[in-house]
Design an enzyme around this catalytic site. Structure first.
Site, PDB file in Angstrom:
ATOM      1  N   ARG A  82      90.019  42.193   5.754  1.00  0.00           N
ATOM      2  CA  ARG A  82      91.201  42.611   6.825  1.00  0.00           C
ATOM      3  C   ARG A  82      90.707  44.067   7.072  1.00  0.00           C
ATOM      4  O   ARG A  82      91.375  44.361   8.106  1.00  0.00           O
ATOM      5  CB  ARG A  82      92.423  42.952   5.716  1.00  0.00           C
ATOM      6  CG  ARG A  82      93.671  43.317   6.266  1.00  0.00           C
ATOM      7  CD  ARG A  82      94.944  43.007   5.208  1.00  0.00           C
ATOM      8  NE  ARG A  82      95.107  43.567   4.232  1.00  0.00           N
ATOM      9  CZ  ARG A  82      95.815  43.474   3.272  1.00  0.00           C
ATOM     10  NH1 ARG A  82      96.726  42.722   3.309  1.00  0.00           N
ATOM     11  NH2 ARG A  82      95.930  44.423   2.305  1.00  0.00           N
ATOM     12  N   LYS A 184      95.962  47.395   9.069  1.00  0.00           N
ATOM     13  CA  LYS A 184      96.370  48.179   8.048  1.00  0.00           C
ATOM     14  C   LYS A 184      96.026  49.685   8.464  1.00  0.00           C
ATOM     15  O   LYS A 184      95.100  50.224   8.156  1.00  0.00           O
ATOM     16  CB  LYS A 184      95.996  48.121   6.582  1.00  0.00           C
ATOM     17  CG  LYS A 184      97.092  48.203   5.554  1.00  0.00           C
ATOM     18  CD  LYS A 184      96.416  47.545   4.235  1.00  0.00           C
ATOM     19  CE  LYS A 184      97.283  47.899   3.203  1.00  0.00           C
ATOM     20  NZ  LYS A 184      98.935  47.305   3.046  1.00  0.00           N
ATOM     21  N   GLU A 220     108.894  42.010   8.715  1.00  0.00           N
ATOM     22  CA  GLU A 220     108.474  42.444   7.198  1.00  0.00           C
ATOM     23  C   GLU A 220     109.164  43.781   7.079  1.00  0.00           C
ATOM     24  O   GLU A 220     110.055  44.400   7.722  1.00  0.00           O
ATOM     25  CB  GLU A 220     107.138  42.410   7.139  1.00  0.00           C
ATOM     26  CG  GLU A 220     106.215  43.469   7.994  1.00  0.00           C
ATOM     27  CD  GLU A 220     104.955  43.672   7.511  1.00  0.00           C
ATOM     28  OE1 GLU A 220     104.605  43.514   6.246  1.00  0.00           O
ATOM     29  OE2 GLU A 220     103.882  43.672   8.428  1.00  0.00           O
TER      30      GLU A 220
HETATM   31  C1  PLP Z   1      99.550  46.432   2.716  1.00  0.00           C
HETATM   32  C2  PLP Z   1     100.567  45.717   3.305  1.00  0.00           C
HETATM   33  C3  PLP Z   1     101.277  44.769   2.803  1.00  0.00           C
HETATM   34  C4  PLP Z   1     101.143  43.886   1.556  1.00  0.00           C
HETATM   35  O1  PLP Z   1      99.788  43.362   1.551  1.00  0.00           O
HETATM   36  P1  PLP Z   1      98.986  43.156   0.103  1.00  0.00           P
HETATM   37  O2  PLP Z   1      97.858  42.541   0.632  1.00  0.00           O
HETATM   38  O3  PLP Z   1      99.694  41.847  -0.414  1.00  0.00           O
HETATM   39  O4  PLP Z   1      98.996  44.506  -0.676  1.00  0.00           O
HETATM   40  C5  PLP Z   1     102.578  44.165   3.505  1.00  0.00           C
HETATM   41  N1  PLP Z   1     102.800  44.676   4.700  1.00  0.00           N
HETATM   42  C6  PLP Z   1     102.292  45.847   5.150  1.00  0.00           C
HETATM   43  C7  PLP Z   1     102.820  46.560   6.466  1.00  0.00           C
HETATM   44  C8  PLP Z   1     101.159  46.532   4.482  1.00  0.00           C
HETATM   45  O5  PLP Z   1     100.520  47.705   5.018  1.00  0.00           O
END
Ligand code: PLP
Length: 341
Positions: A82, A184, A220
């Site tokens: 990622r 991210k 989300e």
């Molecule tokens: C990090 C993150 C998540 C959760 O991801 P995981 O890999 O399950 O920790 C969900 N949404 C956003 C916007 C994130 O930055």
């Protein structure tokens, strides 16, 4: 190994400086070999690209002690992949996957005294990140970068028991169509700060963001993916190009299908159909799943049948199975658990 004298059960989610962090620098087109260092501060130009134009991305994962006493992490290869996607989208060099995993392992091993004991509910949170470090004033990517991994012990998420969340449908967006919602990037969080502060001021735990183009579909929250359960026990997760692909959510979908024999579907989810779901949860590394009890859409309350006191039955099964896999009580799929010690 002597553990630090820390009240593990009462830790919150905040930064505590630990002994070692891994640092590697990119210069003249290549990453150096990197090293564990003791200095928890960073010095750089006042004009560093990260400070001016937010060229930075990050990851988050946990190391913890399993029931049989091993120290492990959960699917760090997916964090590495990622981060590769994030780096490419932000015009940063890729830190190679094998080296990413090795850096995580080194940091955990060097800070073993901070890995909470089994049963405390606490974990060692790992924060890999990368940023453009050299001075840039005309808008362009940096050409020198730092990759760093530090760790900090964090407390149990559900202190004093599970408490379902109340969330609001946000009028702010967290991502643009064709933007950076799927990576991210630190900038996505800068955008969400005003929205989360104002949600808290109004008494909500989180924001539900809608798709920025039509504002009719569920995306989300600021830092966790949605997972819904239908009244006939089907798991449904929203599909969109601007959702961050949560490793927890992808793991829960696998658990739903392969361990619990449930149907699971990733599809567009309209806000208008949320009232028909039986359960709703937020998925992310920190909590695994936090149940949602109530969603408020501009005064209209959607109360999930699972209520405000506990996880719904399917959410609970998903939570128990995934945490069982993580803790070594249930056999993990091949490659999910990276044993460090
Ligand atoms: C990090 C993150 C998540 C959760 O991801 P995981 O890999 O399950 O920790 C969900 N949404 C956003 C916007 C994130 O930055």
């Amino acid at each position: 190994m002597e553990k630090k004298n820390i009240d593990w059960g009462n830790l919150g989610f905040s930064y505590m400086e630990t002994d070692k962090r891994f640092v590697s620098n990119f210069k003249d087109g290549a990453w150096d070999e990197g090293a564990l260092i003791s200095d928890g501060n960073v010095t750089m130009s006042e004009c560093a690209c990260v400070l001016q134009y937010a060229q930075t991305c990050f990851e988050g994962l946990k190391a913890y002690t399993t029931e049989d006493g091993h120290i492990v992490t959960f699917r760090p290869d997916l964090n590495a992949e990622r981060m590769e996607a994030s780096a490419k989208r932000l015009e940063m060099p890729v830190f190679p996957k094998e080296r990413f995993i090795d850096a995580v392992v080194q940091v955990v091993a060097a800070n073993e005294a901070y890995v909470p004991p089994f049963g405390s509910g606490a974990t060692l949170y790992l924060r890999p990140y990368m940023y453009g470090k050299n001075a840039v004033i005309g808008v362009k990517p940096a050409d020198e970068f730092e990759f760093r991994v530090f760790c900090t012990p964090v407390g149990p998420y559900f202190k004093g028991g599970v408490k379902p969340l109340t969330i609001r449908v946000s009028d702010f967006d967290r991502a643009a169509p064709n933007g950076t919602g799927h990576i991210k990037a630190g900038l996505n969080y800068a955008m969400s700060l005003h929205a989360i502060v104002s949600a808290h001021e109004e008494g909500y735990d989180e924001n539900m963001y809608l798709d920025p183009k039509t504002r009719t579909k569920v995306e989300e929250t600021g830092g966790a993916n949605f997972l819904f359960v239908t009244k006939d026990n089907k798991v449904v997760t929203p599909k969109s190009g601007s959702i961050l692909p949560s490793i927890t959510r992808r793991s829960l979908v696998h658990v739903a299908k392969e361990y619990l024999g449930l149907e699971a579907e990733e599809r567009e989810v309209y806000l208008g159909e949320v009232k028909d779901f039986a359960e709703c949860g937020l998925c992310g590394t920190a909590a695994v799943i936090s149940p949602v009890g109530k969603i408020v859409d501009h005064g209209r309350e959607i109360c999930l049948p699972s209520g405000m006191t506990q996880m719904g039955p399917v959410t609970k099964k998903l939570y128990d199975t995934l945490t069982g896999i993580q803790m070594g009580r249930i056999k993990a799929p091949e490659g999910w658990i990276k044993v460090i010690k």
